[in-house]
Design a protein around this motif. Structure first.
Motif, PDB file in Angstrom:
ATOM      1  N   PHE A  91     -14.312 -91.985  64.623  1.00 38.00           N
ATOM      2  CA  PHE A  91     -14.614 -91.425  63.283  1.00 38.00           C
ATOM      3  C   PHE A  91     -13.614 -90.341  62.882  1.00 38.00           C
ATOM      4  CE2 PHE A  91     -18.517 -93.470  64.571  1.00 38.00           C
ATOM      5  CZ  PHE A  91     -18.814 -94.227  63.445  1.00 38.00           C
ATOM      6  N   GLN A  92     -12.384 -90.490  63.358  1.00 38.85           N
ATOM      7  CA  GLN A  92     -11.295 -89.620  62.916  1.00 38.85           C
ATOM      8  C   GLN A  92     -10.565 -90.366  61.796  1.00 38.85           C
ATOM      9  OE1 GLN A  92     -10.503 -86.455  64.179  1.00 38.85           O
ATOM     10  NE2 GLN A  92     -12.497 -86.707  65.182  1.00 38.85           N
ATOM     11  N   PHE A  93     -10.873 -90.024  60.560  1.00 40.06           N
ATOM     12  CA  PHE A  93     -10.343 -90.803  59.442  1.00 40.06           C
ATOM     13  C   PHE A  93      -8.935 -90.363  59.033  1.00 40.06           C
ATOM     14  CE2 PHE A  93     -15.048 -90.967  58.777  1.00 40.06           C
ATOM     15  CZ  PHE A  93     -15.185 -92.285  59.155  1.00 40.06           C
ATOM     16  N   GLY A  94      -8.507 -89.222  59.530  1.00 44.51           N
ATOM     17  CA  GLY A  94      -7.149 -88.760  59.223  1.00 44.51           C
ATOM     18  C   GLY A  94      -7.001 -88.270  57.792  1.00 44.51           C
ATOM     19  N   ALA A  95      -5.744 -88.275  57.322  1.00 48.46           N
ATOM     20  CA  ALA A  95      -5.458 -87.746  55.986  1.00 48.46           C
ATOM     21  C   ALA A  95      -5.200 -88.888  55.012  1.00 48.46           C
ATOM     22  CB  ALA A  95      -4.238 -86.837  56.039  1.00 48.46           C
ATOM     23  N   ALA A  96      -5.610 -88.672  53.779  1.00 53.06           N
ATOM     24  CA  ALA A  96      -5.294 -89.638  52.721  1.00 53.06           C
ATOM     25  C   ALA A  96      -3.795 -89.590  52.462  1.00 53.06           C
ATOM     26  CB  ALA A  96      -6.063 -89.281  51.456  1.00 53.06           C
ATOM     27  N   ASP A  97      -3.321 -90.536  51.693  1.00 51.37           N
ATOM     28  CA  ASP A  97      -1.881 -90.572  51.439  1.00 51.37           C
ATOM     29  C   ASP A  97      -1.418 -89.371  50.626  1.00 51.37           C
ATOM     30  OD1 ASP A  97      -1.642 -92.816  52.936  1.00 51.37           O
ATOM     31  OD2 ASP A  97      -1.705 -94.203  51.248  1.00 51.37           O
ATOM     32  N   ASP A  98      -2.345 -88.684  49.945  1.00 53.59           N
ATOM     33  CA  ASP A  98      -1.948 -87.459  49.235  1.00 53.59           C
ATOM     34  C   ASP A  98      -2.134 -86.219  50.111  1.00 53.59           C
ATOM     35  OD1 ASP A  98      -4.652 -87.053  49.277  1.00 53.59           O
ATOM     36  OD2 ASP A  98      -4.965 -87.232  47.129  1.00 53.59           O
ATOM     37  N   GLY A  99      -2.478 -86.422  51.381  1.00 48.86           N
ATOM     38  CA  GLY A  99      -2.533 -85.311  52.323  1.00 48.86           C
ATOM     39  C   GLY A  99      -3.921 -84.733  52.543  1.00 48.86           C
ATOM     40  N   ARG A 100      -4.902 -85.107  51.723  1.00 46.06           N
ATOM     41  CA  ARG A 100      -6.239 -84.517  51.883  1.00 46.06           C
ATOM     42  C   ARG A 100      -6.958 -85.145  53.064  1.00 46.06           C
ATOM     43  NH1 ARG A 100      -8.528 -81.657  47.398  1.00 46.06           N
ATOM     44  NH2 ARG A 100     -10.615 -82.271  48.030  1.00 46.06           N
ATOM     45  N   ASP A 101      -7.775 -84.333  53.745  1.00 42.75           N
ATOM     46  CA  ASP A 101      -8.511 -84.807  54.902  1.00 42.75           C
ATOM     47  C   ASP A 101      -9.664 -85.713  54.442  1.00 42.75           C
ATOM     48  OD1 ASP A 101      -8.962 -84.452  57.886  1.00 42.75           O
ATOM     49  OD2 ASP A 101     -10.947 -84.034  57.052  1.00 42.75           O
ATOM     50  N   ILE A 102      -9.660 -86.959  54.898  1.00 47.16           N
ATOM     51  CA  ILE A 102     -10.640 -87.932  54.397  1.00 47.16           C
ATOM     52  C   ILE A 102     -12.047 -87.587  54.882  1.00 47.16           C
ATOM     53  CG2 ILE A 102     -11.317 -90.379  54.448  1.00 47.16           C
ATOM     54  CD1 ILE A 102      -8.330 -91.047  54.702  1.00 47.16           C
ATOM     55  N   GLY A 103     -12.149 -87.155  56.145  1.00 47.32           N
ATOM     56  CA  GLY A 103     -13.462 -86.799  56.694  1.00 47.32           C
ATOM     57  C   GLY A 103     -14.129 -85.720  55.855  1.00 47.32           C
TER      58      GLY A 103
ATOM     59  N   ARG B  46      -7.500 -88.291  39.266  1.00 44.78           N
ATOM     60  CA  ARG B  46      -7.477 -87.227  40.264  1.00 44.78           C
ATOM     61  C   ARG B  46      -6.028 -86.825  40.558  1.00 44.78           C
ATOM     62  NH1 ARG B  46     -10.369 -87.047  45.770  1.00 44.78           N
ATOM     63  NH2 ARG B  46      -8.611 -86.963  47.161  1.00 44.78           N
ATOM     64  N   PRO B  47      -5.687 -85.561  40.372  1.00 48.64           N
ATOM     65  CA  PRO B  47      -4.300 -85.170  40.678  1.00 48.64           C
ATOM     66  C   PRO B  47      -4.010 -85.329  42.169  1.00 48.64           C
ATOM     67  CG  PRO B  47      -5.639 -83.238  40.169  1.00 48.64           C
ATOM     68  CD  PRO B  47      -6.507 -84.433  39.933  1.00 48.64           C
ATOM     69  N   LYS B  48      -2.807 -85.773  42.465  1.00 51.76           N
ATOM     70  CA  LYS B  48      -2.469 -85.994  43.882  1.00 51.76           C
ATOM     71  C   LYS B  48      -1.842 -84.756  44.498  1.00 51.76           C
ATOM     72  CE  LYS B  48      -1.561 -90.919  43.536  1.00 51.76           C
ATOM     73  NZ  LYS B  48      -0.524 -91.710  42.895  1.00 51.76           N
ATOM     74  N   HIS B  49      -1.042 -84.074  43.711  1.00 51.48           N
ATOM     75  CA  HIS B  49      -0.326 -82.923  44.261  1.00 51.48           C
ATOM     76  C   HIS B  49      -0.337 -81.758  43.282  1.00 51.48           C
ATOM     77  CE1 HIS B  49       1.141 -85.447  47.452  1.00 51.48           C
ATOM     78  NE2 HIS B  49       1.619 -86.305  46.578  1.00 51.48           N
ATOM     79  N   LEU B  50      -0.564 -80.567  43.816  1.00 52.11           N
ATOM     80  CA  LEU B  50      -0.465 -79.358  43.004  1.00 52.11           C
ATOM     81  C   LEU B  50       0.607 -78.430  43.566  1.00 52.11           C
ATOM     82  CD1 LEU B  50      -4.266 -78.738  42.364  1.00 52.11           C
ATOM     83  CD2 LEU B  50      -2.614 -79.787  40.838  1.00 52.11           C
ATOM     84  N   ASP B  51       1.425 -78.991  44.426  1.00 50.87           N
ATOM     85  CA  ASP B  51       2.543 -78.232  44.979  1.00 50.87           C
ATOM     86  C   ASP B  51       3.722 -78.411  44.027  1.00 50.87           C
ATOM     87  OD1 ASP B  51       4.848 -77.496  46.371  1.00 50.87           O
ATOM     88  OD2 ASP B  51       3.946 -77.949  48.309  1.00 50.87           O
ATOM     89  N   PRO B  52       4.335 -77.316  43.560  1.00 50.69           N
ATOM     90  CA  PRO B  52       5.414 -77.481  42.574  1.00 50.69           C
ATOM     91  C   PRO B  52       6.601 -78.277  43.090  1.00 50.69           C
ATOM     92  CG  PRO B  52       5.307 -75.208  43.350  1.00 50.69           C
ATOM     93  CD  PRO B  52       4.092 -75.902  43.881  1.00 50.69           C
ATOM     94  N   PHE B 284      -7.193 -76.986  53.105  1.00 48.99           N
ATOM     95  CA  PHE B 284      -6.638 -75.715  52.628  1.00 48.99           C
ATOM     96  C   PHE B 284      -5.116 -75.789  52.775  1.00 48.99           C
ATOM     97  CE2 PHE B 284     -10.691 -73.354  54.189  1.00 48.99           C
ATOM     98  CZ  PHE B 284     -11.408 -73.923  53.148  1.00 48.99           C
ATOM     99  N   VAL B 285      -4.493 -76.315  51.772  1.00 45.81           N
ATOM    100  CA  VAL B 285      -3.039 -76.459  51.793  1.00 45.81           C
ATOM    101  C   VAL B 285      -2.506 -75.996  50.439  1.00 45.81           C
ATOM    102  CG1 VAL B 285      -2.842 -78.308  53.502  1.00 45.81           C
ATOM    103  CG2 VAL B 285      -3.341 -78.885  51.140  1.00 45.81           C
ATOM    104  N   LEU B 286      -1.232 -75.654  50.427  1.00 47.50           N
ATOM    105  CA  LEU B 286      -0.636 -75.184  49.165  1.00 47.50           C
ATOM    106  C   LEU B 286      -0.683 -76.283  48.107  1.00 47.50           C
ATOM    107  CD1 LEU B 286       0.836 -72.825  47.816  1.00 47.50           C
ATOM    108  CD2 LEU B 286       2.971 -73.790  48.617  1.00 47.50           C
ATOM    109  N   ASP B 287      -0.709 -77.520  48.588  1.00 43.98           N
ATOM    110  CA  ASP B 287      -0.764 -78.651  47.686  1.00 43.98           C
ATOM    111  C   ASP B 287      -2.070 -78.675  46.885  1.00 43.98           C
ATOM    112  OD1 ASP B 287       0.577 -80.781  46.691  1.00 43.98           O
ATOM    113  OD2 ASP B 287      -0.100 -82.214  48.196  1.00 43.98           O
ATOM    114  N   TRP B 288      -3.092 -77.965  47.374  1.00 42.99           N
ATOM    115  CA  TRP B 288      -4.399 -77.972  46.706  1.00 42.99           C
ATOM    116  C   TRP B 288      -4.870 -76.603  46.272  1.00 42.99           C
ATOM    117  CZ3 TRP B 288      -5.866 -82.046  44.485  1.00 42.99           C
ATOM    118  CH2 TRP B 288      -5.418 -83.264  44.981  1.00 42.99           C
TER     119      TRP B 288
END
Lengths: 325, 728
Positions: A91-103, B46-52, B284-288
């Motif tokens: 159940f480690q879903f990793g990061a979405a392609d935009d970098g957000r944590d899916i879990g 949904r915006p994908k990136h907020l990092d300039p 919690f990333v600069l991108d968000w």
């Protein structure tokens, strides 16, 4: 029983591997990692170098299922399939392609989905059973005929029509509830009234007709005749005897969906602006975010398997003759 | 029976009483927000990136444009679009140098310029929004740069940490961001382009990739790559408030990039803060969680539901412009001249994916502005006999304002110039393309499929961009004649004549006798697309040419374009900056899509055009440049690599309480100029949204009337049943 449950859980592993292979094959049959990179990099001024970097960063720079260049076990382990699938089983879903944590996203979006799906499920079940029993009670009368016609008419109308019509009538003309939107906590109530009502009404035709058929079949059985012969009131016959015996076919369709209530509704959530997992999945499909699509299909499969297991267990509860071994 | 009637009457009365209340029931916002100085808008994706360094989509820039401040910005009201300093003290000082490092005069020919220096002085006294990353203890150590995992795990947002601090913006922050464009983990979409211009950026990217690989091998994938340890020759801070960007050769359009978020300042402390282990797992990333010095800060980041911008308490202050375009004063756009901005305290952007809820909520007053989709066009706009757009009476009654503007975009039908049938620069294929260009009636298409929202294009440069010419001199003489003071499309007979000269008399190959069969490649789906494609087929049928629609999915279509397998296709371009170079480069040979992956989708290559492009691209906007552009336009109109299509016209609706709206297609930071009258909005919302309950009362009565006979039948049936004994 425990042995049966454990065995079923073990059977789930090859099924989930199969689901993984299928989703990989289907997804990558129409998308290539290059396509995914181009979409995520913004379509404008995308250079081959940027595509190569994106694929490397997201683990898509390896072969899909078999790495002929690698040695030994690396032929299997150094592939996109292995790299993306194995953590799923933990159940480690990793990061979405935009970098957000899916879990993290799944955790936050699960409750709004449940807030919509659970009332639709419970209220719907209650209403459909009551309505179906009423029709069965009045079988072969004008009430029954009118009810069946109504059910068929309701089944024939697209779910989207209920949504758009409901929004137009209740929100736009009568101004009773917001057309769309969502607030957390108890404030969610006014946003859920309409989608829940539409969800219940939308499913009423098909479900009530199905349950009516089950009840009618049961009502012709000998035990019903015996119960009536004993002079039992009709409501006791219906709610205590017929309903209980009709539960097995009802449970087949009902219990299996309970775990999947978390997965949300794909269309309703989009139209009503409910930030649940249904709209999450739709967005991911639109943006070709394989990581999310993969995670959601995997989670859906796990929950469905769990639902089937629960269905089997529930049989033993409603029918003492059933033994799981 | 009477009891049912009583209940129904009571419901009806209650409904009427409730309907007399003031507060709308359908208000989607919390009661606490009523009457507040808040702007309500939407985002549909949904915006994908907020990092300039990464963000390049309009749905992302709408947020970060209000948060980050590049050194330059576009003047809000004046036209044509003009740059002005934002955080810079003045426009950049540009100095040219030869290969020996000697300074050159400003009018030196571009081929003698080895590199250009952009010297930018930042205004002192500009501060970032409050953020925990800036908090230091008495010893100058950063308090939150070494958080424990359990501390991070307990946070709902980075700003939940007890202390926040501000920090002054410095030139180093701008340099840091330029370095970030080459960061191997960020994949900035403009890194490829900028590494061709900013000196040393390409090598810097390679160096960072090497260092990153080493770092990951030593300390894991989340190890912090500290860019401060690696200097970049092409971007250097000369003092606290001055920095220099060194650009290869002369790149006249570089100044426009300095008005984009890619060149905004990023404080290193913030990147260091977000790089702590455990931050990424909480998103919690600069991108968000952007951190800027602009008029707003991102107070709520929930791309699944809503994004909320709040006035930045540390904003350095700015005043509403005192100069505008002709007509701005009369239309009230200068009423707030000289007043401090921003006017709005808070902006709430709600995720609204579907058009219908968005449109209905706008009409109910819950959104302050709206676009117009094709489905709702007739409800909002009526086209007069002269073709002028005006609001429908319903909209006028609500006091809604309509503003239109021609987009700095073009939508066109392209020919693959590498195709053996339609491509190439021979006289034969040129005439074939000209014939098709005449046959495809763009005016009709705009009228049928876009409700008149567009202007038929005469070339690649849209109105509002230098190089576009009005009147007879500006028309495409290969497709139009000038008649009665306006362009008139040439007759189909002319197209047929050209087709015959191209070797296809009557739509058949003169040599083989076979009908001419062309292929249109598309990924468009749905009923609207089907109607449009059928219309296209009919257009070519006018000249007896058969058009075959080759539909495919989006990815395969993109692959076809990259490989040059498409024959005729639809494409478009939206300007990055208001310069003709940004449109003419779409036809520049070295930018071909096939082989180089560039933006020249039709793979057009004409040596004369390319030569003129190289001459034109670095010139200032003056008559000499206009002359060259006119020559270039003549070449491409004759070669017709595109059916020029149309320039889209944007329609926007604003409520009566919404002030200072002027569509600015270049500026990303327009929120600070807007003003709303929240009290007027509240009154209108109450007036427009009173709940209407009597239909519900009638519905309840109807249900009661249906149920009553059933209930009576039930009673009869139960009482008629024989009763022998009771159940135990």
């Amino acid at each position: 029983m425990i042995g049966y449950v454990l065995r079923r859980l073990l059977y789930a592993i090859p099924i989930l591997i199969g689901v993984n292979i299928l989703i990989f094959t289907l997804f990558f049959a129409v998308n290539t990692p290059d396509n995914m990179a181009r979409i995520h990099l913004g379509l404008k001024r995308v250079t081959p170098d940027a595509i190569a970097k994106w694929k490397h960063e997201h683990g898509y720079d390896k072969p899909l299922l078999f790495n002929a260049q690698a040695k030994g076990a690396g032929k299997i382990t150094e592939t996109i399939f292995f790299g993306k699938s194995v953590p799923m089983f933990a159940f480690q879903f990793g990061a979405a392609d935009d970098g957000r944590d899916i879990g993290h996203d799944i955790k936050t979006r699960m409750m709004p989905s449940l807030a919509l799906a659970a009332p639709v499920f419970l209220v719907g079940l209650l209403l459909y059973i009551t309505f179906a029993l009423t029709l069965a009670f009045f079988r072969a009368t004008y009430v029954d005929y009118a009810g069946v016609v109504l059910c068929v008419a309701m089944m024939s109308i697209s779910g989207l029509f209920y949504i758009i019509g409901g929004q137009f009538l209740i929100s736009k003309l009568l101004h009773l509830v917001p057309i769309s939107g969502y607030q957390y906590g108890t404030d969610a109530f006014k946003f859920l009234v309409l989608p829940v009502a539409i969800g219940v009404i939308g499913g009423m035709g098909g479900s009530s007709r199905w349950y009516r058929t089950i009840f009618l079949e049961e009502m012709n059985r000998d035990y019903v005749r015996t119960a009536r012969a004993k002079g039992l009131p009709e409501r006791i016959v219906l709610f205590r005897h017929v309903l209980k015996n009709a539960m097995i076919p009802i449970l087949t369709g009902v219990v299996v969906v309970i775990p999947t209530l978390f997965m949300g509704s794909l269309v309703s959530e989009s139209f009503f602006g409910i930030p649940g997992l249904g709209s999450y999945t739709i967005d991911a499909i639109r943006s070709q975010d394989f990581a999310i699509v993969h995670a959601m299909v995997f989670l859906g499969s796990v929950l469905y398997i769990l639902g089937l297991l629960l269905t089997d267990i529930s049989y033993t509860w409603v029918d003492p003759r059933v033994r799981l071994s | 029976m009477f009891s049912y009637l009583r209940v129904s009457v009571c419901v009806l009365l209650l409904s009427l009483v409730a309907a007399c209340g003031k507060a709308p029931w359908n208000d989607p916002y919390p009661v606490s927000e009523r009457g507040k100085n808040t702007l309500y808008s939407v985002f549909n994706e949904r915006p994908k990136h907020l990092d300039p360094a990464r963000s390049y989509s309009s749905n992302e820039i709408v947020f970060i444009g209000q948060i980050y401040e590049p050194p330059l910005q576009y003047q809000y009201l004046t036209r044509p679009y003009t740059l002005e300093p934002l955080t810079a003290q003045a426009m950049p000082e540009v100095q040219y140098f030869n290969a020996q490092g000697q300074a050159l005069a400003t009018d030196t020919a571009p081929e003698h310029i080895a590199y250009s220096d952009y010297l930018i002085h930042i205004r002192p006294g500009i501060y970032y929004q409050p953020h925990p990353a800036f908090v230091q203890d008495a010893q100058g150590q950063y308090v939150y740069h070494a958080l424990r995992p359990e501390q991070i795990a307990s946070l709902q947002a980075p700003t939940d940490l007890p202390q926040q601090a501000k920090r002054e913006l410095t030139a180093e922050d701008y340099v840091f961001e330029i370095k970030r464009l080459a960061h191997p983990r960020l994949n900035s979409p403009i890194f490829g382009l900028m590494s061709d211009y900013i000196m040393g950026l390409k090598e810097y990217g390679e160096q960072l990739s090497r260092e990153d690989k080493k770092l990951k091998a030593q300390s894991g994938v989340e190890a912090y790559l500290d860019l401060n340890r690696y200097p970049l020759s092409g971007a250097q801070a000369l003092d606290r408030y001055t920095y220099r960007i060194r650009v290869k050769g002369k790149y006249a359009q570089f100044k426009y990039w300095l008005a984009m978020p890619f060149f905004s300042p990023v404080p290193w402390e913030v990147e260091r803060f977000y790089a702590q282990p455990g931050m990424k797992a909480k998103n919690f990333v600069l991108d968000w969680f952007p951190v800027g010095s602009g008029p707003y800060l991102l107070a709520e980041n929930n791309p699944n539901k809503q994004m909320v911008l709040l006035k930045n308490p540390n904003f350095h202050g700015e005043r509403y412009p005192s100069e505008g375009a002709p007509g701005d004063r009369e239309s009230g756009l200068l009423a707030d001249a000289g007043k401090p901005i921003p006017f709005i305290d808070r902006a709430v952007y709600t995720l609204e994916k579907e058009d219908i809820p968005y449109w209905n909520k706008f009409q109910q007053g819950y959104y302050d502005a709206s676009g117009i989709s094709s489905d709702t066009f007739d409800q909002a706009v009526k086209i007069g006999g002269t073709g002028d757009a005006a609001l429908t009476p319903d909209m006028e009654e609500k006091g809604i304002q309509l503003k239109t503007t021609v987009a700095t975009s073009i939508s066109y039908i392209g020919f693959n110039m590498q195709d053996t049938v339609v491509g190439g620069l021979s006289d034969r294929t040129r005439k074939l393309r000209q014939a098709i260009s005449i046959a495809i009636d763009s005016e009709e298409m705009i009228s049928i499929f876009r409700n008149g929202r567009g202007i038929a294009a005469q070339g690649p440069i849209p109105p509002g961009i230098f190089g576009y010419e009005e009147g007879e001199v500006g028309i495409n003489h290969y497709v139009y004649d000038w008649s009665k003071g306006k362009p008139a499309r040439k007759a189909i007979a002319e197209a047929k004549r050209l087709l015959a000269e191209a070797g296809y008399p009557g739509g058949r190959d003169a040599n083989s006798g076979k009908p001419l069969l062309l292929n249109f490649d598309t990924s468009a789906v749905g009923p609207d697309a089907k109607a449009h494609l059928e219309w296209l087929v009919k257009q070519l049928k006018k000249i007896d040419v058969q058009l075959v629609i080759r539909s495919t999915d989006y990815n395969r279509f993109q692959d076809k374009m990259l490989k040059g397998d498409a024959q005729i296709f639809e494409w478009g371009w939206n300007a990055d900056y208001p310069d003709p170079e940004n449109f003419l480069f779409l036809l520049y040979g070295p930018n071909k899509k096939v082989g180089s992956g560039g933006e020249n989708a039709s793979n057009y290559e004409n040596p004369e055009f390319d030569r003129l492009f190289e001459q034109m691209k670095n010139m200032e906007n003056n008559p000499a440049r206009q002359q060259i552009i006119t020559q270039m336009l003549e070449i491409v109109r004759r070669d017709s690599p595109w059916v020029w299509g149309f320039y889209p016209k944007n329609y926007a609706l604003y409520h009566a309480w919404y002030f200072n709206a002027k569509p600015n297609l270049m500026a990303n930071n327009g929120l600070k100029y807007l003003r709303i009258d929240a009290q007027a909005r509240e009154r209108k919302r109450s007036q427009w949204n009173q709940p209407l309950l009597w239909p519900i009362g009638i519905l309840v009565m109807l249900i009661a009337m249906v149920l009553l006979p059933a209930a009576l039948a039930y009673r009869r049936k139960v009482h008629a049943a024989p009763r022998v004994r009771k159940d135990k």
